[in-house]
Each structure stands twice: as C-alpha cells, then as structure tokens.
Design a protein around this motif. Structure first.
Motif, PDB file in Angstrom:
ATOM      1  N   ASP A  24      -8.501 -14.056 -13.449  1.00 41.46           N
ATOM      2  CA  ASP A  24      -9.596 -14.320 -12.520  1.00 41.46           C
ATOM      3  C   ASP A  24      -9.597 -15.780 -12.057  1.00 41.46           C
ATOM      4  N   ASN A  25      -8.437 -16.422 -12.094  1.00 47.04           N
ATOM      5  CA  ASN A  25      -8.361 -17.842 -11.785  1.00 47.04           C
ATOM      6  C   ASN A  25      -8.676 -18.159 -10.323  1.00 47.04           C
ATOM      7  N   ARG A  26      -8.517 -17.207  -9.432  1.00 48.50           N
ATOM      8  CA  ARG A  26      -8.773 -17.459  -8.011  1.00 48.50           C
ATOM      9  C   ARG A  26     -10.193 -17.092  -7.587  1.00 48.50           C
ATOM     10  N   GLU A  27     -10.980 -16.604  -8.509  1.00 48.81           N
ATOM     11  CA  GLU A  27     -12.332 -16.178  -8.147  1.00 48.81           C
ATOM     12  C   GLU A  27     -13.272 -17.365  -7.970  1.00 48.81           C
ATOM     13  N   TRP A  28     -14.244 -17.193  -7.062  1.00 52.60           N
ATOM     14  CA  TRP A  28     -15.376 -18.114  -6.888  1.00 52.60           C
ATOM     15  C   TRP A  28     -14.947 -19.573  -6.697  1.00 52.60           C
ATOM     16  N   LEU A  29     -13.795 -19.790  -6.043  1.00 55.56           N
ATOM     17  CA  LEU A  29     -13.301 -21.148  -5.789  1.00 55.56           C
ATOM     18  C   LEU A  29     -13.250 -21.971  -7.074  1.00 55.56           C
ATOM     19  N   GLN A  30     -12.935 -21.304  -8.171  1.00 55.25           N
ATOM     20  CA  GLN A  30     -12.785 -21.892  -9.505  1.00 55.25           C
ATOM     21  C   GLN A  30     -14.093 -22.454 -10.085  1.00 55.25           C
ATOM     22  N   MET A  31     -15.224 -22.101  -9.498  1.00 53.29           N
ATOM     23  CA  MET A  31     -16.501 -22.569 -10.038  1.00 53.29           C
ATOM     24  C   MET A  31     -16.728 -22.048 -11.457  1.00 53.29           C
ATOM     25  N   ASP A  32     -16.300 -20.821 -11.722  1.00 58.69           N
ATOM     26  CA  ASP A  32     -16.482 -20.254 -13.059  1.00 58.69           C
ATOM     27  C   ASP A  32     -15.686 -21.041 -14.097  1.00 58.69           C
TER      28      ASP A  32
END
Length: 317
Positions: A81-89
């Motif tokens: 999931d490294n590309r999710e949410w512009l890395q905010m997570d």
C-alpha cells in the motif's frame, strides 16, 4: 481502522503521563519560577505502576481488537500500500512510532529507570505494539502485512532513539496537525462522518510536521528562547480514494473531479517542554502531549496554487 488504533494508543500514553504527573506534583510552597530537581534511582511505586499499566494497556487493547476487528482470520499474507494516500499513511506510522517511543521513554525516566535502559525500553515498546498490529493485519481479511508500514514504524522509532542516544535530547520531533476539509461528504464511510472520525480517517485534513529546535542547531546566545522551534510540514489534498479517486457527484447529481496534490508548509512552533520553570514530571508529560502542532502562521507551497500565506490555522479546502 489502524488510524483509530494509533490514536487510542497515543491518548492512552498521554493520559498515563498526565495522571502520574498530577499525582507527583506537590502543592508549591515557593515561587513558580523555581523548579525542583528530579530524584535519581528507581522509584519503586511508580515503576510498578508503569509496568502494570503498560502490560494491562497492551493486553486489553489487543483483546479488544481481536474481538472487534480481527474476527475472521485468514492465512498470513502481505500487500503493498506504499502508493496510497500520497504516502500520508506512511508518514503517520512514522510519527506515531516516534511519539510512542518517546512516551515509553518518558514513563521509564519518570519511574527512575536510567537513561540508556529507558531509551531502549521506549523504542522496544513502540515496535512491539506496532509490529503486533501489523501481524494482526497480515491475518485479517481485506488487509495484509505491510512492509512499508513496518519501515515507517522502524524509522519513527529510530528517529527518537538515535537522537536520545546521540544528543541526549530531541533536537527534531514529529508532530500532528488537522483541519477540516470538503472531501468527507463525498465518501463519509471512508473519510469520516464526524470531526472526530475525520481526524483519524481524512488524510486531506492531516498534516505531519518535522519540528526543529533552533537553539539546539544554531549558535545562539543565552538570551535566545530555548523553546522556539521551526517546523516543516507535509500533507496531501484532493484524495477521496487510496490509489485514485472514484467518480463523485455533488448533491445536484453533477460529477465532481478532484486533483490530487502534495502540500508543503513552514511554520514557527513552541516546544513547551523546554520551559525551565516547569517541574521535570510536567516537562515529561508535555514532551509527549505536544504531539499536536500549536496553531501558528505558516507558508504553504503546492504545484496548483503556488505559494500561500496562512495567518493562523490552515483554511478548509
């Protein structure tokens, strides 16, 4: 889900520190400008309380999670999931691990444990808690073990431990900020229906700040305020989905399109734990509770709107 877990952990640490700090404070008989030196050696009562409280918090939290969120167990698996949410997570994982490491360290020091052991204990406690959650995710349907999350967890812990071992202080710390956005109504189940839920779920409203203590890095004189920090912040906007935005419509049925972009900020800040008039116990609590960024004027840059100035708090967008 993991945002809720991280928030509960941080709130638990802050509450423990606050409760113990208030218990430790005698009614002052002298001027408030006089600070009391911290006692040395293990304080048996405090130490036993911290150990029991930490073990109980860890056990109860995991039992509740297994009952509420990890009911259906599947074979262990991982996902990227490294590309999710512009890395905010990922930034959030690092900040949470940092704060938990610092909280565990402060509790140990408050109990009289020596510096080296407190640093190691704080870091290991943070990694134990975060790693357990990742293993649970690896057995959860719809989730999976995230290597990116673990890298962020280790990085946040290393940031705390490395500074404390090397410099004996936190020259750089990680903080969290929040502002309401226009995006949750388009996907309320994902981004949150209430302000409390949005603080945990809406990555558009979250900011993470790298806070640098100026007196620790600049050749300043004795009159320079030791509490003054300069923060560099990061956030993302325009996100109503993890990897990409699904189709969205307004109340009139018209399609609405949002462009996803990154935001960068710079802002002054205050490290209240460096105010010498506070007692050592209160300084320890403040050092952990200051995970939240104090509102202050800021400059923002993003590729869509260029450079913007915000007088106090970031605007809703």
């Amino acid at each position: 889900m993991k945002n809720k877990i991280r928030a509960a952990a941080l709130m638990g640490l802050c509450w423990c520190l606050l409760h113990q700090t208030l218990q430790a404070q005698p009614i002052p008989l002298t001027s408030a400008a006089t600070s009391t030196p911290e006692q040395t050696g293990i304080r048996q009562g405090r130490f036993i309380g911290v150990v029991i409280g930490t073990a109980a918090f860890y056990t109860i939290t995991l039992l509740m999670l297994r009952k509420q969120w990890y009911k259906k167990k599947v074979p262990f698996h991982s996902f990227n999931d490294n590309r999710e949410w512009l890395q905010m997570d990922k930034v959030g994982h690092g900040a949470t691990a940092y704060c938990m490491s610092r909280g565990g360290y402060e509790l140990m020091r408050w109990s009289g444990v020596n510096e080296q052991a407190s640093i190691l204990t704080g870091g290991l406690l943070a990694l134990l808690f975060q790693t357990t959650l990742e293993v649970y995710d690896g057995h959860a349907e719809g989730w999976g073990f995230s290597k990116g999350d673990m890298v962020a967890n280790v990085a946040g812990t290393a940031l705390f431990m490395g500074q404390q071992y090397g410099a004996g202080q936190q020259v750089v710390s990680l903080k969290y900020g929040f502002r309401k956005t226009i995006f949750p109504p388009y996907r309320p189940n994902l981004l949150g229906k209430t302000t409390g839920q949005q603080m945990l779920k809406d990555y558009n409203g979250q900011q993470y700040w790298l806070s640098v203590n100026l007196a620790s890095v600049l050749p300043v004189g004795p009159s320079f305020p030791r509490w003054l920090n300069l923060d560099v912040g990061y956030s993302g906007s325009g996100m109503i989905g993890g990897h990409e935005n699904p189709r969205a419509f307004d109340r009139d049925g018209n399609e609405v399109k949002f462009e996803r972009y990154r935001q960068f900020f710079i802002s002054p800040d205050a490290d209240l734990s460096r105010i010498s008039t506070f007692s050592p116990s209160l300084q320890r609590f403040i050092g952990t509770a200051q995970f939240f960024k104090i509102p202050a004027p800021s400059l923002e840059f993003n590729r869509l709107r260029g450079l913007r100035f915000h007088p106090l708090i970031l605007p809703k967008e």
